[in-house]
Write an enzyme that holds these catalytic residues in place. Structure first.
Site, PDB file in Angstrom:
ATOM      1  N   SER A 494       0.829  -1.210   0.000  1.00  0.00           N
ATOM      2  CA  SER A 494       0.000   0.000   0.000  1.00  0.00           C
ATOM      3  C   SER A 494       0.861   1.257   0.000  1.00  0.00           C
ATOM      4  CB  SER A 494      -0.933   0.004   1.215  1.00  0.00           C
ATOM      5  OG  SER A 494      -1.944  -0.956   1.034  1.00  0.00           O
ATOM      6  N   SER A 700      -2.738  -8.160  -6.145  1.00  0.00           N
ATOM      7  CA  SER A 700      -2.373  -7.055  -5.248  1.00  0.00           C
ATOM      8  C   SER A 700      -3.541  -6.092  -5.089  1.00  0.00           C
ATOM      9  CB  SER A 700      -1.134  -6.332  -5.763  1.00  0.00           C
ATOM     10  OG  SER A 700      -1.262  -6.008  -7.111  1.00  0.00           O
ATOM     11  N   ASN A 703      -5.908  -7.884  -2.572  1.00  0.00           N
ATOM     12  CA  ASN A 703      -5.463  -8.247  -1.230  1.00  0.00           C
ATOM     13  C   ASN A 703      -4.489  -7.299  -0.539  1.00  0.00           C
ATOM     14  OD1 ASN A 703      -6.779 -10.949  -1.136  1.00  0.00           O
ATOM     15  ND2 ASN A 703      -5.451 -11.291  -2.892  1.00  0.00           N
ATOM     16  N   TYR A 704      -3.748  -6.497  -1.289  1.00  0.00           N
ATOM     17  CA  TYR A 704      -2.656  -5.734  -0.667  1.00  0.00           C
ATOM     18  C   TYR A 704      -2.779  -4.218  -0.755  1.00  0.00           C
ATOM     19  CZ  TYR A 704      -0.180 -10.124  -0.112  1.00  0.00           C
ATOM     20  OH  TYR A 704       0.172 -11.378   0.281  1.00  0.00           O
ATOM     21  N   ILE A 705      -3.388  -3.724  -1.807  1.00  0.00           N
ATOM     22  CA  ILE A 705      -3.467  -2.276  -1.949  1.00  0.00           C
ATOM     23  C   ILE A 705      -4.719  -1.783  -1.231  1.00  0.00           C
ATOM     24  CG2 ILE A 705      -3.770  -0.386  -3.602  1.00  0.00           C
ATOM     25  CD1 ILE A 705      -2.246  -2.206  -5.638  1.00  0.00           C
TER      26      ILE A 705
END
Length: 746
Positions: A494, A700, A703-705
């Site tokens: 992020s 991403s 799940n990640y950003i």
DNA sequence: GGACGAACTTAGCACCTCCGCA
DNA sequence: TGCGGAGGTGCTAAGTTCGTCC
């Protein structure tokens, strides 16, 4: 990402040696794994949390507590109505929306007060193959007991896949097939009462079974749209009641309400159990979790549930144990449910909280890189790698799983050291995806890795032999409650996205801004090593685009030649460089392009001809009085192609171009300019295609950003959110859509 | 303090749908 | 308008984390 990494992916085995058990000589001085009570901020779940719920009219409205204390959610309280224009289809003034993200997150691991659902859907029973479709053994058709036939069918239906060609897959399948055969009866030579022993996989011929299932697939595909629509509607109706549940009286979508059907286990990479029979799950194996005092769903007729629980500290609705690895499978709520949204929200808030600690943590691990205690030094080095390279924690794995590693489980052969400080990482990570990176590291990190690889260590030995994820995570918790290795991945992803977005200038078209957003997303995906298999058609479609570019350039060449033909003095006006590319084509190249262009034109005419005739045929069948097109008609249509061929040949022979009388230099120059635009955009899209061919952006993004970054970008750059999030993602991230504004920062 | 298991997140693949281009 | 391919979705394997038990 390097090409090498991609190539290696194709053969997922990579070149990494498997750790021999004999060298599992660990002196892991694992610290206590006994854990205290779950920190409140982490164990943070609560009731009454729906997104797009249908409120239970029979219940009083829930009290809404607005957060003020937590700066992290301050933005959430300040959303203005007009800022919700790009909210993914959720009405800004929708009073039905339960804004759980604005409520007090204090919690005590209770997930719900009441829970009502209708259980799960079981796959349909096996349908026997038609009498004429048989397995052939040693050239003879055989009759199989129905249980064995089903298993043969699992393999037969997939003989064209890569899995089915994998020897481990074949061996595991065949072993289980023989076992089912031995317990369910024996094979007979078809139409006789003569037994036949099925002993060799190589003598099995599944082609008839494959052809049958292939026909079924094609027949399904070829159904008229109206029939397809009806079937889908019928299926939807039958499944309707399983698709939602009531959590604390609010309607919530259920995720995987279908019990996994039987089949062959498709383990990834070199999974030792790939191909084994995944058995049919019976209701007697399924445990339901449901509220007390509500109607318990009926099991299928003649069956019982394994157990019915009323555990409100967990979020699953049903579970069973699969037979391959003994793993528990759960039925959870859908990603767009409040429960999942809530835990997503907490995950990103946790990662944001790391901002306040990360400098201290970095300072500490830098100091600890020279610590006298080996375990501390290893911990610091691992921390460095997790923080800088976004590696996963890397728990230990068993022999009955694919040999993949993460940070703590890196072995001698995965890390190559080239002085003064170049490190090459080459290992198979999650899902047997190759991680291949060459990085320059801090001198001390390099020295440490040299120490951790020192003799007597050799291939098969752990680099971090004093460390495992639980030691690492325990240490991290001393900085911040709930901090684990995984949080660093979210934080760094992020954080990287925020930095990337900050660099994008707020100019240009929406399409240009989306390209810039995707480029930022790609940086994160590369950081996290999110890959995808290059589509089989990729090379072909790249070649096609390259040909298209070449033809556009050729068209430009012709136009410029025509300009010169009309006015040989033009270079004096437009400059010599304008005409530089008129020398770019030699005769051989021109011939090849001409051939291609003519052939394609011919193909087009022929295809159109065939299509038109098909249509006429249909009209005739419908009773219309129309005549079919003849060979002469086709000949007539192909005249265009012949003319083109002649025209190009003449150009080649004489260097002279046929120019229409209406053409002028100005008109031709305008066409050149248009072609330049097309060439540029085609080349850009080709580059984008190639850059993205091995990188998966979605993992991403999902799940990640932090989704609030995308919402911020959408609002600040006036890019419709639909361009960044699909419908499903807009539902999943409803909380973010409603809580971030154009100034939101990770 | 290690093994094990429960519960959950993360991940790529396969299939399906729908859109844009020829 | 038909077709190919990109994008979207569902599926389920493969991780991480944490609690319990011995």
């Amino acid at each position: 990402m390097s090409t090498t990494a991609v190539e290696a992916r194709k053969s997922s085995s990579g070149n990494v040696s498997k750790k021999p058990k004999s060298v599992a000589n660990k002196a892991k001085t694992a610290a206590s794994t006994k854990r205290g009570t779950k920190p409140a901020s982490q164990a943070n779940t609560k009731k009454n949390n729906a997104v797009k719920e249908e409120p239970d009219k029979t219940r009083p409205a829930k009290k809404r507590k607005v957060l003020k204390a937590d700066p992290a959610v301050d933005n959430a309280t300040e959303v203005k109505q007009e800022e919700l224009v790009v909210d993914g289809g959720l009405k800004a003034d929708d009073e039905d929306i339960h804004r759980w993200w604005e409520e007090d997150p204090n919690d005590h691991s209770v997930k719900w007060e009441t829970l009502e659902h209708n259980g799960v859907i079981f796959p349909p029973p096996y349908e026997k193959l038609p009498d004429d479709v048989k397995l052939k053994y040693d050239g003879k058709k055989v009759d199989l007991p129905v249980e064995a036939e089903e298993v043969a069918g699992f393999y037969g239906a997939m003989i064209n896949t890569d899995h089915a060609k994998n020897p481990v897959f074949q061996a595991n399948f065949f072993g289980d097939f023989k076992e089912v055969l031995s317990t369910s009866g024996r094979a007979l030579i078809s139409g006789t009462s003569k037994f036949i022993e099925i002993e060799s996989f190589d003598k099995c011929d599944f082609s008839d079974i494959f052809a049958y299932y292939e026909d079924q697939r094609n027949a399904k595909k070829a159904l008229p749209p109206a029939v397809k629509k009806r079937l889908k509607q019928e299926k939807d109706e039958a499944e309707e009641k399983y698709k939602t549940c009531y959590l604390d009286g609010r309607k919530q979508p259920v995720g995987n309400f279908r019990v996994e059907p039987p089949g062959l286990f498709r383990g990834r990479g070199q999974h030792p159990k790939t191909g084994k029979l995944k058995a049919r799950v019976q209701p007697e194996q399924v445990t339901l979790n449901i509220g007390k005092d509500v109607k318990i769903p009926e099991p299928p007729a003649g069956h019982n549930w394994s157990e019915v629980r009323h555990d409100n500290t967990v979020s699953w609705l049903a579970m069973w144990k699969e037979n391959i690895n003994g793993n528990t499978k759960y039925v959870f709520l859908s990603q767009s449910s409040s429960l999942k949204g809530m835990s997503d929200f907490k995950k990103f808030e946790k990662a944001r909280e790391l901002k306040n600690h990360v400098e201290r943590i970095r300072n500490d691990y830098r100091k600890e890189l020279t610590d006298e205690k080996m375990q501390v030094r290893q911990r610091a080095t691992a921390m460095y790698l997790i923080d800088r390279l976004a590696l996963r924690a890397g728990g230990e794995k068993g022999d009955d799983e694919a040999d993949t590693v993460g940070c703590c489980s890196l072995r001698y052969e995965h890390v190559d050291l080239q002085p003064p400080n170049l490190v090459t990482f080459d290992f198979l990570g999650k899902d047997s995806i190759r991680y291949f990176q060459q990085v320059e590291v801090d001198e001390q990190v390099f020295t440490n890795l040299q120490i951790f690889k020192k003799e007597p260590k050799g291939p098969g030995d752990d680099i971090f032999d004093r460390l495992d994820p639980s030691i690492l995570n325990k240490h991290l918790q001393s900085y911040m409650p709930g901090l684990t290795a995984k949080v660093f991945r979210t934080y760094n992803a992020s954080h990287t996205m925020q930095k990337q977005l900050d660099q994008i200038p707020n100019v240009g078209t929406v399409a240009e801004k989306v390209v810039a957003f995707n480029a930022a997303n790609r940086e994160v995906a590369i950081l996290c090593n999110h890959q995808r298999t290059v589509a089989k058609s990729h090379e072909q479609s790249v070649a096609k685009i390259e040909e298209r570019v070449e033809e556009l350039v050729w068209k430009k060449y012709r136009l410029k030649k025509m300009i010169l033909q009309l006015d040989p003095e033009k270079p004096k006006v437009l400059g010599k460089s304008y005409f530089a590319d008129t020398k770019a084509f030699n005769k051989t190249k021109l011939k090849a392009i001409h051939k291609r262009v003519v052939e394609r034109e011919q193909e087009k005419v022929e295809k159109k001809f065939a299509r038109d005739n098909e249509k006429i045929k249909a009209d005739r069948e419908a009773g219309e009085d129309v005549k079919l097109l003849t060979k002469d008609d086709l000949k007539e249509r192909l005249k265009v192609v012949t003319n083109l061929k002649e025209e190009l040949q003449k150009e080649l022979d004489t260097g002279e171009f046929e120019i229409k009388s209406s053409q002028t230099c100005e008109k031709l120059e305008a066409q050149v300019a248009k072609l330049d635009d097309r060439i540029l955009s085609t080349r850009l899209s080709l580059k984008d295609k190639q850059d993205n061919s091995t990188v998966a952006l979605s993992t991403s993004k999902i799940n990640y950003i932090d989704p609030r970054l995308s919402v911020m970008f959408s609002k600040k750059f006036e890019v419709p959110l639909e361009k960044l999030f699909t419908k499903t993602l807009r539902e999943k991230f409803a909380w973010a859509i409603h809580s971030a504004d154009k100034d939101w920062q990770f």
